[in-house]
Design a protein around this motif. Structure first.
Motif, mmCIF file in Angstrom:
data_model
loop_
_atom_site.group_PDB
_atom_site.id
_atom_site.type_symbol
_atom_site.label_atom_id
_atom_site.label_comp_id
_atom_site.label_asym_id
_atom_site.label_seq_id
_atom_site.Cartn_x
_atom_site.Cartn_y
_atom_site.Cartn_z
ATOM 1 N N GLY A 90 85.240 20.725 38.509
ATOM 2 C CA GLY A 90 84.311 19.846 39.199
ATOM 3 C C GLY A 90 82.854 20.222 38.995
ATOM 4 O O GLY A 90 82.521 21.150 38.253
ATOM 5 N N ASP A 91 82.002 19.500 39.681
ATOM 6 C CA ASP A 91 80.556 19.672 39.594
ATOM 7 C C ASP A 91 80.101 20.627 40.685
ATOM 8 O O ASP A 91 80.382 20.412 41.871
ATOM 9 N N GLU A 138 84.836 26.454 35.635
ATOM 10 C CA GLU A 138 85.949 26.513 34.686
ATOM 11 C C GLU A 138 87.183 25.811 35.258
ATOM 12 O O GLU A 138 87.238 25.486 36.449
ATOM 13 N N ARG A 139 88.182 25.615 34.412
ATOM 14 C CA ARG A 139 89.395 24.901 34.806
ATOM 15 C C ARG A 139 90.004 25.492 36.071
ATOM 16 O O ARG A 139 90.115 26.706 36.225
ATOM 17 N N ALA A 140 90.393 24.625 36.999
ATOM 18 C CA ALA A 140 90.988 25.069 38.254
ATOM 19 C C ALA A 140 92.232 25.907 37.984
ATOM 20 O O ALA A 140 93.090 25.529 37.184
ATOM 21 N N GLY A 141 92.307 27.065 38.639
ATOM 22 C CA GLY A 141 93.455 27.952 38.473
ATOM 23 C C GLY A 141 93.233 29.060 37.468
ATOM 24 O O GLY A 141 94.054 29.974 37.371
ATOM 25 N N HIS A 202 74.674 26.119 42.789
ATOM 26 C CA HIS A 202 75.338 25.756 44.039
ATOM 27 C C HIS A 202 74.370 24.983 44.954
ATOM 28 O O HIS A 202 73.797 25.530 45.905
ATOM 29 N N ALA A 203 74.218 23.698 44.700
ATOM 30 C CA ALA A 203 73.185 22.886 45.351
ATOM 31 C C ALA A 203 73.359 22.790 46.861
ATOM 32 O O ALA A 203 72.380 22.814 47.604
ATOM 33 N N ARG A 204 74.589 22.681 47.338
ATOM 34 C CA ARG A 204 74.799 22.487 48.774
ATOM 35 C C ARG A 204 74.651 23.793 49.551
ATOM 36 O O ARG A 204 74.596 23.777 50.780
ATOM 37 N N ARG A 205 74.562 24.910 48.826
ATOM 38 C CA ARG A 205 74.263 26.182 49.483
ATOM 39 C C ARG A 205 72.752 26.397 49.573
ATOM 40 O O ARG A 205 72.251 26.925 50.565
ATOM 41 N N ASP A 206 72.031 25.969 48.525
ATOM 42 C CA ASP A 206 70.575 26.112 48.552
ATOM 43 C C ASP A 206 69.962 25.173 47.516
ATOM 44 O O ASP A 206 70.410 25.124 46.363
ATOM 45 N N HIS A 246 79.116 29.364 32.430
ATOM 46 C CA HIS A 246 79.798 28.991 33.673
ATOM 47 C C HIS A 246 78.759 28.579 34.710
ATOM 48 O O HIS A 246 77.844 29.363 35.009
ATOM 49 N N ALA A 247 78.882 27.389 35.282
ATOM 50 C CA ALA A 247 78.149 27.077 36.504
ATOM 51 C C ALA A 247 78.918 27.743 37.637
ATOM 52 O O ALA A 247 80.145 27.634 37.713
ATOM 53 N N CYS A 248 78.217 28.479 38.499
ATOM 54 C CA CYS A 248 78.937 29.230 39.530
ATOM 55 C C CYS A 248 78.336 28.995 40.908
ATOM 56 O O CYS A 248 77.250 28.424 41.055
ATOM 57 N N SER A 249 79.063 29.449 41.922
ATOM 58 C CA SER A 249 78.593 29.329 43.296
ATOM 59 C C SER A 249 77.657 30.487 43.630
ATOM 60 O O SER A 249 77.364 31.341 42.792
#
Length: 348
Positions: A90-91, A138-141, A202-206, A246-249
């Motif tokens: 996901g995004d 990355e791919r879920a799992g 992580h846009a919704r975090r900051d 990797h886009a990460c949180s």
């Protein structure tokens, strides 16, 4: 009994105790609703003020906030020994604010697999091994482990406890015997020459991470695509090691957005397999992002003015390492930051 011509009399009978009890319950209910409603309004107001401040900061040029943040910028990487990067797909802009904690406390749920790792790490990880968990695009799992440079594929919540116990082993190296995993989950070793670059988006975090992270990722993609057009070989005819983005949180340090972590390069530099470093960079913009590819990944040099520190080291050890490099961090606004007293080569 009603008689014709007589007025109708209605007598209402009630239980006094029951009436008093009902009124008490009603009063308590009104109080609780009013109290909780007031607290909910206060929480929303605080959240609105925080978001407004983040948007204000995110709208300013990075160079304007760099000097304000610089005092606690260097050696700002908290000590940890292994990084658990959990693929959720996901995004990153749509992920919940607190994916690692299983929810933000305001009714927004977390991401189950990430929350399961965070919970299991808290319960099972030993004091001798510090584990960090982050969500990835990355791919879920798929779950990546750095600096050991291994990946678990097809991970479900049923595998989490076994994996965390395996990662909590002391002595630096992972056990030779893999953990017990469910059907469909596998442990895979990744190429030791590869680089993995994590960028917090992580846009919704900051809001600052939501603004700078995607811009940095896009700049890194463009730089790598330009390399591909020029040819895969390095300067001496050697093949360039692959780079995975990797886009990460949230990783820590919103005010240092864009935040970038680089894992990899040990084997490519002639070191032992698995000699991944985990260097952190902060206050990176799209304009400066290509330097991470050119100088750190391809050139083996720390990008001095954006270096926050390195995993596995205390704050004091990070300061000592920086002093060994013989460099001083400059002011991006002034275009400084060149190494003043040494080559700045990474001590791989």
């Amino acid at each position: 009994t009603l008689e014709e011509g007589n007025p109708c009399k209605v007598v209402i009978m009630f239980d006094v105790k029951q009436l008093v009890g009902s009124l008490a319950v009603l009063a308590v209910s009104v109080y609780v609703v009013a109290r909780c409603g007031g607290e909910a309004v206060a929480v929303l107001e605080r959240k609105k003020r925080r978001l407004a401040e983040e948007r204000k900061l995110a709208s300013r040029p990075r160079s304007e906030t760099f000097q304000k943040d610089a005092e606690d910028f260097f050696a700002s990487v908290s000590f940890y020994e292994r990084h658990v990067v959990v693929g959720v797909g996901g995004d990153a802009a749509t992920w919940p604010a607190k994916v690692e904690e299983g929810g933000s406390g305001d009714g927004e749920g977390g991401i189950p697999l990430v929350a399961a790792f965070a919970r299991s790490i808290k319960e099972l990880a030993t004091a001798a091994v510090r584990l960090k968990v982050t969500a990835s695009s990355e791919r879920a799992g798929d779950v990546f482990i750095f600096p050991d440079n291994v990946r678990f594929t097809g991970v479900s919540e049923a595998d989490v406890e076994s994996i965390v116990s395996y990662l909590s082993s002391t002595g630096g190296k992972l056990p030779a015997t893999p953990p017990s995993l469910s059907l469909g989950c596998r442990l895979v070793r990744m190429p030791d020459s590869a680089f993995h670059v994590l960028v917090c988006a992580h846009a919704r975090r900051d809001d600052r991470c939501g603004r700078y992270g995607p811009e940095v990722l896009e700049a890194l993609r463009r730089t790598l695509a330009e390399e591909d057009k020029e040819g895969g070989g390095g300067g001496g005819g050697e093949e360039r090691p692959p780079v995975h983005l990797h886009a990460c949180s949230h990783v820590g340090g919103h005010k240092f957005a864009g935040n970038v972590i680089v894992y990899g390069g040990g084997a490519h530099r002639g070191c032992a397999a698995g000699a991944f470093t985990g260097d952190w960079y902060g206050c990176v913009t799209a304009e400066q992002a290509p330097r991470i590819v050119r100088e750190h990944i391809r050139g083996g040099q720390v990008v001095k003015e954006h270096w926050r520190g390195r995993m596995g080291l205390s704050a004091e050890q990070q300061r000592e390492l920086f002093a060994k490099l013989g460099c001083t961090r400059g002011d991006p606004k002034e275009g400084a930051g060149e190494c003043e007293c040494g080559s700045g080569k990474v001590d791989w």
